[in-house]
Write an enzyme that holds these catalytic residues in place. Structure first.
Site, PDB file in Angstrom:
ATOM      1  N   SER A 263     -39.491  -4.069 -58.844  1.00 46.20           N
ATOM      2  CA  SER A 263     -38.121  -3.566 -58.854  1.00 46.20           C
ATOM      3  C   SER A 263     -38.024  -2.413 -59.837  1.00 46.20           C
ATOM      4  O   SER A 263     -38.880  -2.235 -60.704  1.00 46.20           O
ATOM      5  CB  SER A 263     -37.146  -4.672 -59.260  1.00 46.20           C
ATOM      6  OG  SER A 263     -37.068  -4.807 -60.659  1.00 46.20           O
ATOM      7  N   ASP A 264     -36.972  -1.628 -59.715  1.00 46.98           N
ATOM      8  CA  ASP A 264     -36.631  -0.697 -60.776  1.00 46.98           C
ATOM      9  C   ASP A 264     -35.788  -1.452 -61.800  1.00 46.98           C
ATOM     10  O   ASP A 264     -35.430  -2.613 -61.610  1.00 46.98           O
ATOM     11  CB  ASP A 264     -35.892   0.519 -60.221  1.00 46.98           C
ATOM     12  CG  ASP A 264     -36.109   1.773 -61.070  1.00 46.98           C
ATOM     13  OD1 ASP A 264     -36.420   1.631 -62.267  1.00 46.98           O
ATOM     14  OD2 ASP A 264     -35.952   2.890 -60.538  1.00 46.98           O
ATOM     15  N   TYR A 265     -35.474  -0.784 -62.877  1.00 51.26           N
ATOM     16  CA  TYR A 265     -34.822  -1.386 -64.041  1.00 51.26           C
ATOM     17  C   TYR A 265     -33.508  -2.070 -63.658  1.00 51.26           C
ATOM     18  O   TYR A 265     -32.555  -1.406 -63.269  1.00 51.26           O
ATOM     19  CB  TYR A 265     -34.559  -0.278 -65.061  1.00 51.26           C
ATOM     20  CG  TYR A 265     -34.376  -0.694 -66.488  1.00 51.26           C
ATOM     21  CD1 TYR A 265     -35.389  -0.501 -67.424  1.00 51.26           C
ATOM     22  CD2 TYR A 265     -33.190  -1.257 -66.918  1.00 51.26           C
ATOM     23  CE1 TYR A 265     -35.214  -0.852 -68.757  1.00 51.26           C
ATOM     24  CE2 TYR A 265     -33.015  -1.617 -68.244  1.00 51.26           C
ATOM     25  CZ  TYR A 265     -34.025  -1.408 -69.161  1.00 51.26           C
ATOM     26  OH  TYR A 265     -33.845  -1.765 -70.472  1.00 51.26           O
TER      27      TYR A 265
END
Length: 750
Positions: A263-265
């Site tokens: 995932s991204d942040y």
């Protein structure tokens, strides 16, 4: 490359692991507060490590800190499963190279691969196993700040860069010494936001997705990329962190990708804000979509234990998943995390990459490579004979970026140091043997509130307290003493990058007023623009004799510019994005679809265009760039005017360097399909090649053309998409850029 390295170890570990241990492997945390000296440390991160609830960490800043964290993780893991360490290494690590959009302007895949290889060696020497690069989001909207990290507007060029960077970072094996795992990002269409705003969504035809935004990822996967990061945006109403059709369907099914998806942040948590349901619901949607690791949010850690026991029945979200299915999805994600660690050699040796061997590469070699990259990335847009300039002549250097260090690094240079930058003033002094006359001329920007926003990651923009009139008068006086003035203009580093969208992507007002004042002196002007995006330069070229688009060039960016100014290097950069003539002329690209009332290049009533765009202001087209010499293109030739679908046709063009200096010419081939089942781009790039030409030299360049180049998708939906090719006429355009080409027609038989 053996993608099943450690397969037996993975299977053995999976058979031994508890549910809690499996979920812990899906947790990706920031180094944050790290560890504090002392065995009794109880920071939140330390507690997670002691409990075996961390699979990987990003953001470590030294080999020692990575070793300490690994030691703590192994002590807290019943089965001694190691961490892997990651970091944002976007355009270099300690040695900061030009921005990715700048490197794309080199059109030089060997150079791009070399910079990625050096970055990998530096990152690996500090204990990193994975880097969040390359960023291969096709970007056509200059308002979007992350254009700075992108490969530009064309999928063919972006795909070549994806492959080159993957090779540079990983080599033949990401587990080999001095190499790291690449992470292709951001999957997908993150560079196509509806409004030019970061994090906004993309709504586009499936044909556009399949032909423009997905191909660079396919090429990165084909080059062996070991991991992929999901994008923040929604694509056609479904957020990417929950987009099972694109992640599990296209990415894993169509391309055969078998690596890790992260995932991204806090991207999983943000699915609730997207409107996809409760925290538990979005966790399950992300896991089912194929997001293997949860970055920072710890939502997997919080919600998967209960979901694995009871399943989920959420009719409001159209979701009903039994507990056994949840446990199967956890197993799938955990096996992928462990498989990634096995591919990195960490299951065989948890200290792989953490021993300090091999050591970091020679920084002097990296600086030389960075200087070469900066010179090859800068794009000469105009030259009325001012360049190259004689170092013995009287030169003045004026502008708010003339002595700048910090902004030259560009955005996302997280491990770079401004102190490593040689500013343009010092670079020109070193070559000329004496300092140029100098004045700042103006402030970079005039709004106090914007200064605060640009200094969010440390002070890079300061204000000269003097009145603007006083600064302009000083600059005019300096200009009047010189034979030529170099004017250093552009953006601050945080003008571009994440969360740095601009409503009006052009030169700030104080800089435009400075340029007007200097032009009024009559002293010839060389304008160098340092920027992180495609700025609208309409009117700038009318006030100067030479115009150089220098981007944010990294630690040696100004030195590369000085090399070009004084003729120590030859300009060879070509635009990877169209530079709009006015800020409102965006998004724009060479590959736009034609209309029934096409733009003529100037305003004509009842044709598409802009009422308030002056007729003498035109965009600088994709692929454009000048040299210090002239290269003549003969008419292109085909080995056959008609061919069958299995034939290969030779497309030839003869180049002649008619000038007195050497050139590196980028020969570009575009294709138009004027008779198709759906509207096709007016022209799109299908091939390019670098050609070195000595003064007076002539060289024939040959491309092989196959019918596959004319394939295109028909996609009522993603699931029903098919690729077709029509018999009949296509047009091939050959030239030095997307506008100034010569056509030749080829007919494909059925």
């Amino acid at each position: 490359m053996d993608r099943r390295r450690g397969g037996e170890t993975v299977d053995r570990l999976m058979a031994q692991m508890t549910l809690a241990e499996k979920i812990g492997q899906l947790n990706l945390l920031a180094a944050g507060e790290g560890l504090v000296t002392g065995a009794a440390t109880a920071t939140p991160l330390a507690k997670r490590l002691d409990a075996g609830q961390v699979g990987a960490i990003f953001g470590t800043k030294s080999l020692a800190s990575a070793r300490d964290l690994q030691d703590r993780a192994l002590a807290g893991s019943r089965l001694k499963i190691p961490l892997f360490f990651a970091e944002d290494v976007i355009h270099g690590h300690r040695t900061v190279f030009p921005l990715p959009i700048a490197l794309a302007a080199s059109w030089d895949m060997a150079l791009i691969e070399a910079t990625a290889g050096f970055a990998a060696a530096e990152a690996s020497a500090e204990g990193l196993h994975q880097v969040y690069a390359p960023m291969i989001d096709v970007s056509r909207d200059a308002r979007w700040g992350r254009m700075a990290e992108s490969p530009g507007e064309d999928p063919h060029l972006a795909g070549a860069i994806a492959a080159a960077m993957t090779r540079g970072l990983q080599g033949d094996d990401p587990a080999s010494p001095g190499r790291v795992a690449a992470c292709l990002k951001h999957f997908v269409a993150y560079g196509a936001p509806l409004s030019g705003r970061d994090y906004d969504n993309a709504s586009l035809a499936w044909e556009d997705l399949l032909e423009t935004y997905l191909p660079p990822f396919a090429q990165g996967v084909a080059a062996g990329a070991a991991s992929v990061m999901a994008a923040f945006n929604a694509v056609n109403k479904l957020p990417m962190h929950a987009h099972e059709p694109l992640i599990e369907g296209w990415l894993r099914g169509t391309t055969g990708f078998d690596g890790l998806v992260v995932s991204d942040y806090t991207g999983i948590r943000e699915l609730t804000a997207h409107g996809l349901g409760s925290p538990a619901t979005v966790v399950l949607r992300a896991l089912a979509a194929g997001i293997d690791m949860d970055m920072v949010g710890e939502d997997y850690l919080a919600h998967l234990p209960a979901l694995a026991e009871a399943g989920l029945d959420a009719p409001e979200a159209g979701l009903s998943v039994p507990a056994e299915r949840v446990r199967a999805l956890i197993d799938r994600a955990c096996a992928r995390v462990l498989g990634f660690k096995a591919r990195l050699g960490l299951l065989d040796d948890p200290w792989r990459g953490l021993t300090g061997s091999p050591p970091a590469p020679d920084r002097a070699e990296g600086r030389a490579l960075a200087r070469k990259a900066a010179a090859r990335s800068a794009v000469l847009l105009k030259n009325d004979g001012l360049l190259p300039h004689d170092p013995a002549a009287r030169v003045a250097l004026i502008g708010p970026l003339a002595r700048d260090r910090a902004n030259m690094l560009g955005t996302w240079s997280v491990s770079g140091r401004a102190a490593d930058v040689t500013p343009l003033f010092e670079a020109m002094t070193a070559i000329a043997g004496r300092p140029p006359a100098h004045a700042p001329g103006c402030n970079l920007i005039e709004e106090d509130w914007l200064v605060d926003r640009l200094n969010v990651h440390g002070v890079t923009v300061t204000r000269d307290p003097r009145p603007e009139a006083e600064m302009l008068a000083e600059a005019v006086a300096v200009a009047q003493t010189a034979d030529v003035v170099v004017v250093a203009l552009g953006e601050a580093k945080e003008h571009a990058g994440e969360s740095s969208s601009r409503l009006c992507p052009d030169l700030p007002a104080p800089q435009r007023r400075l340029l007007d004042a200097l032009a009024a002196t009559g002293t010839p002007l060389v304008v160098a623009v340092f920027a992180g995006r495609a700025l609208a330069l309409g009117g700038v070229d009318g006030r100067c004799g030479a115009l150089l688009y220098a981007w944010h060039g990294g630690i040696a960016g100004p030195e590369g510019v000085a090399d070009l100014i004084f003729g120590r290097a030859e300009p060879s950069g070509r635009l990877p994005v169209t530079l709009p003539a006015a800020p409102g002329q965006t998004p724009v690209s060479h590959a736009e679809d034609p209309t029934g009332r096409p733009w003529t290049g100037r305003f004509v009533k009842f044709r598409t265009g802009w009422l308030d765009l002056p007729g003498d202001r035109q965009p600088y087209p994709f692929g454009f760039g000048l040299s210090y010499t002239e290269v003549d293109y003969a008419p292109p030739r085909l080995s056959a005017a008609e061919a069958g679908p299995e034939d290969r046709v030779r497309l030839s063009v003869t180049l002649t360097n008619t000038g007195p200096r050497p050139a590196t010419e980028t020969v570009q081939v575009y294709l138009s399909d004027p008779e198709a089942r759906i509207t096709r781009p007016a022209r799109h790039l299908v091939a390019f090649r670098h050609v070195d030409l000595a003064p007076g030299a002539t060289r024939e360049v040959v491309f092989e053309i196959g019918a596959d180049l004319a394939r295109y998708p028909l996609a009522p939906s993603l699931e029903t998409a098919r690729w077709v090719r029509d018999p009949g006429r296509i047009v091939l355009h050959v030239g030095p850029n997307s506008r100034d080409t010569r056509p030749v027609e080829l007919t494909w038989r059925a």
